[in-house]
Design an enzyme around this catalytic site. Structure first.
Site, PDB file in Angstrom:
ATOM      1  N   SER A 147       0.952  -1.125  -0.117  1.00  0.00           N
ATOM      2  CA  SER A 147      -0.029  -0.006  -0.120  1.00  0.00           C
ATOM      3  C   SER A 147       0.798   1.045   0.104  1.00  0.00           C
ATOM      4  CB  SER A 147      -0.926   0.126   1.189  1.00  0.00           C
ATOM      5  OG  SER A 147      -1.452   1.304   1.431  1.00  0.00           O
ATOM      6  N   TYR A 159      -1.105  -1.383  10.914  1.00  0.00           N
ATOM      7  CA  TYR A 159      -1.485  -1.696   9.212  1.00  0.00           C
ATOM      8  C   TYR A 159      -0.288  -1.253   8.492  1.00  0.00           C
ATOM      9  CZ  TYR A 159      -3.613  -1.673   4.850  1.00  0.00           C
ATOM     10  OH  TYR A 159      -3.920  -2.168   3.546  1.00  0.00           O
TER      11      TYR A 159
END
Length: 268
Positions: A147, A159
């Site tokens: 990401s 995350y």
């Protein structure tokens, strides 16, 4: 009279295994690879949606699809997937991902451990199974979904850290595999129109329309980069400009800018 040569046996279709294949980028990869002539092994937790994804690929593109229902937070289920990979795949897409919202110190340990298992442990185990098998055969390709949040600190904590791990793992492994016929690449999308943010409880209402990409756009850019032999894919001109600019800022300022997007402060 000379006998005519026997017709060649039809060439087997290449096979792709995709995790997180029931929705979002995983489903987009399934559709695109089926259209490109691959048979599929589709992996996800939701049996109903997984069966629907398989049906679409078969009806639209004539792909042969197998489904494997698995919760990647569960070690026994991960083992099932790894064993299926060891049977042989030409492309592995580690597309499953798991995000949680809320402050790190307010979340339960189990949720954090599940996120780590899905985002880090599963891609490592599956990539290991794939690379070992590919090196012993005709090579292949692994695409690991990271990401843009993993490129610059500041967008949450656990995350973003898991996605940074995916990037460094993939690029380091790619360098080690150079010249072997086995390719590992990392995909780092920005904001994509999927269910991910809603499922994770992340408020993205303040993110302007210009930042968003459709899943098919991201997949097309990724596979184009794979075909060019690239090991890193960052789809979207705006994302490229953003990362280019922010990565040149002093680290504290870069973190502040990064936190401004996507309600990052509310994420673990």
């Amino acid at each position: 009279m000379q006998a005519e040569p026997a017709p060649e046996a039809p060439r087997a279709r290449p096979r792709a295994l995709i995790t997180g294949a029931s929705s979002g980028l995983g489903a987009a990869f399934a559709d695109r690879l089926a259209r490109n002539g691959h048979d599929l092994v589709l992996v996800a937790r939701d049996a109903g949606r997984l069966a629907e994804a398989a049906r679409r690929a078969e009806e639209r593109h004539g792909a042969h699809c197998a489904v494997l229902v698995a919760d990647l937070a569960d070690a026994a289920d991960r083992r099932k997937v790894a064993e299926r990979i060891e049977e042989g795949v030409d492309i592995l897409v580690n597309g499953a991902g798991f995000g949680v919202s809320g402050s790190f110190w307010e979340l339960g340990r189990e949720a954090l451990e599940d996120q780590l298992a899905v985002n880090v442990t599963a891609p490592q185990e599956f990539t290991h199974a794939a690379v070992r098998t590919m090196l012993g055969g005709n090579g292949g390709t692994v695409v690991n979904l990271s990401s843009i949040t993993g490129l610059i600190p500041g967008r949450g904590s656990t995350y973003a850290a898991s996605k940074a791990w995916t990037r460094y793992f993939s690029q380091g492994l790619s360098a080690a595999l150079r010249g072997t016929g086995t390719q590992v690449m990392v995909l780092c999308p920005g904001f994509v129109r999927t269910e991910f943010h809603a499922r994770a409880g992340i408020d993205v209402r303040q993110v302007s329309e210009g930042w968003w990409m459709d899943p098919d756009e991201v997949v097309d850019r990724c596979l184009s980069d794979v075909a060019r032999g690239r090991t890193f894919s960052l789809p979207g001109l705006r994302n490229k400009v953003f990362i280019s600019v922010v990565s040149r800022l002093p680290r504290p300022l870069a973190q502040r800018v990064n936190r401004m997007l996507g309600n990052a402060g509310a994420r673990a």
